[in-house]
Design a protein around this motif. Structure first.
Motif, PDB file in Angstrom:
ATOM      1  N   GLU A 134       3.079  13.046 -14.981  1.00 26.26           N
ATOM      2  CA  GLU A 134       1.829  13.535 -15.589  1.00 26.26           C
ATOM      3  C   GLU A 134       1.156  12.405 -16.359  1.00 26.26           C
ATOM      4  N   VAL A 135       1.941  11.727 -17.186  1.00 24.53           N
ATOM      5  CA  VAL A 135       1.367  10.649 -18.006  1.00 24.53           C
ATOM      6  C   VAL A 135       0.966   9.456 -17.131  1.00 24.53           C
ATOM      7  N   ARG A 136       1.747   9.172 -16.116  1.00 21.53           N
ATOM      8  CA  ARG A 136       1.391   8.042 -15.232  1.00 21.53           C
ATOM      9  C   ARG A 136       0.078   8.310 -14.502  1.00 21.53           C
ATOM     10  N   PHE A 137      -0.125   9.522 -14.046  1.00 20.99           N
ATOM     11  CA  PHE A 137      -1.391   9.845 -13.374  1.00 20.99           C
ATOM     12  C   PHE A 137      -2.560   9.750 -14.357  1.00 20.99           C
ATOM     13  N   LEU A 138      -2.298  10.116 -15.595  1.00 21.35           N
ATOM     14  CA  LEU A 138      -3.320   9.994 -16.634  1.00 21.35           C
ATOM     15  C   LEU A 138      -3.637   8.515 -16.904  1.00 21.35           C
ATOM     16  N   ILE A 139      -2.584   7.692 -17.048  1.00 22.55           N
ATOM     17  CA  ILE A 139      -2.801   6.249 -17.278  1.00 22.55           C
ATOM     18  C   ILE A 139      -3.588   5.677 -16.097  1.00 22.55           C
ATOM     19  N   ASN A 140      -3.201   6.063 -14.875  1.00 22.40           N
ATOM     20  CA  ASN A 140      -3.867   5.527 -13.686  1.00 22.40           C
ATOM     21  C   ASN A 140      -5.365   5.847 -13.715  1.00 22.40           C
ATOM     22  N   ASP A 141      -5.697   7.098 -13.958  1.00 21.39           N
ATOM     23  CA  ASP A 141      -7.117   7.476 -13.978  1.00 21.39           C
ATOM     24  C   ASP A 141      -7.870   6.721 -15.065  1.00 21.39           C
ATOM     25  N   ALA A 142      -7.281   6.661 -16.264  1.00 28.43           N
ATOM     26  CA  ALA A 142      -7.970   6.000 -17.381  1.00 28.43           C
ATOM     27  C   ALA A 142      -8.153   4.508 -17.095  1.00 28.43           C
ATOM     28  N   CYS A 143      -7.130   3.881 -16.525  1.00 26.90           N
ATOM     29  CA  CYS A 143      -7.211   2.438 -16.252  1.00 26.90           C
ATOM     30  C   CYS A 143      -8.174   2.127 -15.103  1.00 26.90           C
ATOM     31  N   ILE A 144      -8.147   2.946 -14.054  1.00 29.53           N
ATOM     32  CA  ILE A 144      -9.077   2.701 -12.944  1.00 29.53           C
ATOM     33  C   ILE A 144     -10.513   2.895 -13.443  1.00 29.53           C
ATOM     34  N   LYS A 145     -10.723   3.917 -14.258  1.00 26.83           N
ATOM     35  CA  LYS A 145     -12.077   4.185 -14.775  1.00 26.83           C
ATOM     36  C   LYS A 145     -12.577   3.051 -15.665  1.00 26.83           C
ATOM     37  N   THR A 146     -11.698   2.520 -16.502  1.00 29.09           N
ATOM     38  CA  THR A 146     -12.134   1.500 -17.470  1.00 29.09           C
ATOM     39  C   THR A 146     -11.911   0.070 -16.976  1.00 29.09           C
ATOM     40  N   GLY A 147     -11.258  -0.085 -15.812  1.00 28.03           N
ATOM     41  CA  GLY A 147     -11.062  -1.423 -15.236  1.00 28.03           C
ATOM     42  C   GLY A 147      -9.945  -2.225 -15.891  1.00 28.03           C
ATOM     43  N   ILE A 148      -9.019  -1.540 -16.561  1.00 31.56           N
ATOM     44  CA  ILE A 148      -7.911  -2.256 -17.212  1.00 31.56           C
ATOM     45  C   ILE A 148      -6.694  -2.262 -16.286  1.00 31.56           C
ATOM     46  N   PRO A 149      -6.095  -3.423 -16.022  1.00 29.70           N
ATOM     47  CA  PRO A 149      -4.878  -3.440 -15.200  1.00 29.70           C
ATOM     48  C   PRO A 149      -3.725  -2.712 -15.887  1.00 29.70           C
ATOM     49  N   TRP A 150      -2.821  -2.151 -15.072  1.00 32.76           N
ATOM     50  CA  TRP A 150      -1.633  -1.531 -15.653  1.00 32.76           C
ATOM     51  C   TRP A 150      -0.440  -1.737 -14.732  1.00 32.76           C
ATOM     52  N   ILE A 151       0.738  -1.606 -15.309  1.00 31.13           N
ATOM     53  CA  ILE A 151       1.956  -1.827 -14.535  1.00 31.13           C
ATOM     54  C   ILE A 151       2.785  -0.551 -14.542  1.00 31.13           C
ATOM     55  N   TYR A 152       2.891   0.008 -13.341  1.00 34.31           N
ATOM     56  CA  TYR A 152       3.661   1.242 -13.139  1.00 34.31           C
ATOM     57  C   TYR A 152       5.132   0.896 -12.954  1.00 34.31           C
ATOM     58  N   GLU A 169      -8.999  -3.972  -7.046  1.00 33.44           N
ATOM     59  CA  GLU A 169      -8.447  -5.109  -6.315  1.00 33.44           C
ATOM     60  C   GLU A 169      -7.179  -4.758  -5.531  1.00 33.44           C
ATOM     61  N   THR A 170      -6.306  -3.995  -6.181  1.00 33.30           N
ATOM     62  CA  THR A 170      -5.038  -3.644  -5.531  1.00 33.30           C
ATOM     63  C   THR A 170      -4.969  -2.115  -5.368  1.00 33.30           C
ATOM     64  N   PRO A 171      -4.012  -1.625  -4.566  1.00 31.95           N
ATOM     65  CA  PRO A 171      -3.825  -0.169  -4.503  1.00 31.95           C
ATOM     66  C   PRO A 171      -3.467   0.381  -5.877  1.00 31.95           C
ATOM     67  N   CYS A 172      -3.839   1.628  -6.125  1.00 32.52           N
ATOM     68  CA  CYS A 172      -3.490   2.248  -7.412  1.00 32.52           C
ATOM     69  C   CYS A 172      -2.365   3.261  -7.184  1.00 32.52           C
ATOM     70  N   LEU A 173      -1.964   3.930  -8.251  1.00 27.00           N
ATOM     71  CA  LEU A 173      -0.847   4.879  -8.125  1.00 27.00           C
ATOM     72  C   LEU A 173      -1.182   6.010  -7.160  1.00 27.00           C
ATOM     73  N   ARG A 174      -2.456   6.429  -7.134  1.00 25.24           N
ATOM     74  CA  ARG A 174      -2.813   7.550  -6.246  1.00 25.24           C
ATOM     75  C   ARG A 174      -3.031   7.103  -4.798  1.00 25.24           C
ATOM     76  N   CYS A 175      -3.106   5.790  -4.555  1.00 25.42           N
ATOM     77  CA  CYS A 175      -3.037   5.303  -3.169  1.00 25.42           C
ATOM     78  C   CYS A 175      -1.595   5.484  -2.672  1.00 25.42           C
ATOM     79  N   LEU A 176      -0.654   5.323  -3.596  1.00 23.70           N
ATOM     80  CA  LEU A 176       0.777   5.428  -3.259  1.00 23.70           C
ATOM     81  C   LEU A 176       1.241   6.885  -3.240  1.00 23.70           C
ATOM     82  N   ILE A 177       0.846   7.637  -4.266  1.00 22.12           N
ATOM     83  CA  ILE A 177       1.234   9.052  -4.398  1.00 22.12           C
ATOM     84  C   ILE A 177      -0.053   9.835  -4.684  1.00 22.12           C
ATOM     85  N   PRO A 178      -0.655  10.442  -3.660  1.00 21.99           N
ATOM     86  CA  PRO A 178      -1.987  11.034  -3.857  1.00 21.99           C
ATOM     87  C   PRO A 178      -2.041  12.164  -4.885  1.00 21.99           C
ATOM     88  N   GLU A 179      -0.996  12.996  -4.921  1.00 25.50           N
ATOM     89  CA  GLU A 179      -1.029  14.120  -5.870  1.00 25.50           C
ATOM     90  C   GLU A 179       0.247  14.140  -6.696  1.00 25.50           C
TER      91      GLU A 179
END
Ligand code: ZN
Length: 265
Positions: A134-152, A169-179
């Protein structure tokens, strides 16, 4: 470059590294990062980064230290369990003793859709030290929206994975795990356990990837999902494709920033 004698002494071996050097050290000093979660992963990531001389480290966690944490959460000790401190507060106390030149901000809170964008304001990089999707999907959305890199990253039993995500630039968490995976189907460290040493290893991979990013060595990033089993000694690197169907980085839909989407545990 002109480092003071004390700075030179403290980071001597790091300054000698051709991968970092004086220029890299200066870039680390000018960096600000957020670590979400200060359990096994977060306590080691923060330890590595504070020792390496990152300028500002913010640690977000609302949990308290328990005896069962000590086998893997390397910043804490029995005295912390007795004192019953929040993890982020106890971590900040220890980390300030390790390196007083680093600005350390503990935040005792759960990251949630309501506070995540404020927490990520003006930071260069976000580290995943959490233990739930839940938190990782939240971090992913917030980081993709604001353009901040993150490390899963994630660890379970003797195995761990990590992926460095650079928005656009790179795939995000939802490219790897859509839902979001259903909680009932997902084994956790609570149900199958975790070996302390795999946590240390995966956290070290996260910290190393983070340092590469912060000093502008993007060409040295793994750019693949690393999957590592410390018990068998095997590791694999998986190529992940960016998906134009990805709700977050493909279509710009940030479902998990909507407080109604998920109940954050
Ligand atoms: Zn994506």
């Amino acid at each position: 470059m002109k480092h003071s004698p004390l700075i030179f002494e403290r980071y001597k071996k790091q300054l000698l590294l051709e991968e970092i050097g004086e220029e890299g050290q200066e870039m680390l000093k000018n960096s600000s990062v957020v670590i979400v979660g200060c359990g096994g992963l977060g306590s080691i990531i923060s330890n590595c980064l504070v020792r390496a001389g990152i300028g500002k480290v913010t640690i977000v966690d609302n949990d308290y230290i328990e005896l069962e944490n000590l086998h893997r959460q390397m910043l804490f000790d029995e005295e912390d369990v007795k004192r019953g401190l929040p993890k982020s507060v106890a971590a900040a106390e220890k980390l300030r003793k390790i390196n007083s030149q680093v600005q350390i901000e503990p935040i005792v809170a759960k990251v949630a859709p309501e506070n995540i964008e404020e927490i990520l304001k003006d930071v260069n990089l976000v580290f995943d030290g959490t233990d739930n999707f839940e938190v990782r999907f939240l971090i992913n959305d917030a980081c993709i929206k604001t353009g901040i890199p993150w490390i899963y990253a994630g660890v379970l039993a003797t195995h761990g994975v990590s992926l460095t995500i650079i928005p656009g630039e790179t795939p995000c968490l939802r490219c790897l795990i859509p839902e979001l995976p259903p909680v009932v189907d997902t084994p956790t460290c609570e149900t199958v356990g975790v070996l302390g040493m795999v946590v240390t290893t995966i956290a070290s991979i996260e910290a190393t990837e983070g340092i590469k990013l912060l000093i502008g060595k993007k060409d040295r990033l793994l750019r693949k999902l690393i999957s590592f089993d410390i018990w068998s000694g095997s590791y694999q690197l998986f190529e992940i494709e960016r998906s134009s169907d990805c709700p977050a980085c493909g279509q710009g839909r940030f479902d998990y920033l909507n407080p109604k989407k998920v109940k954050y545990s």
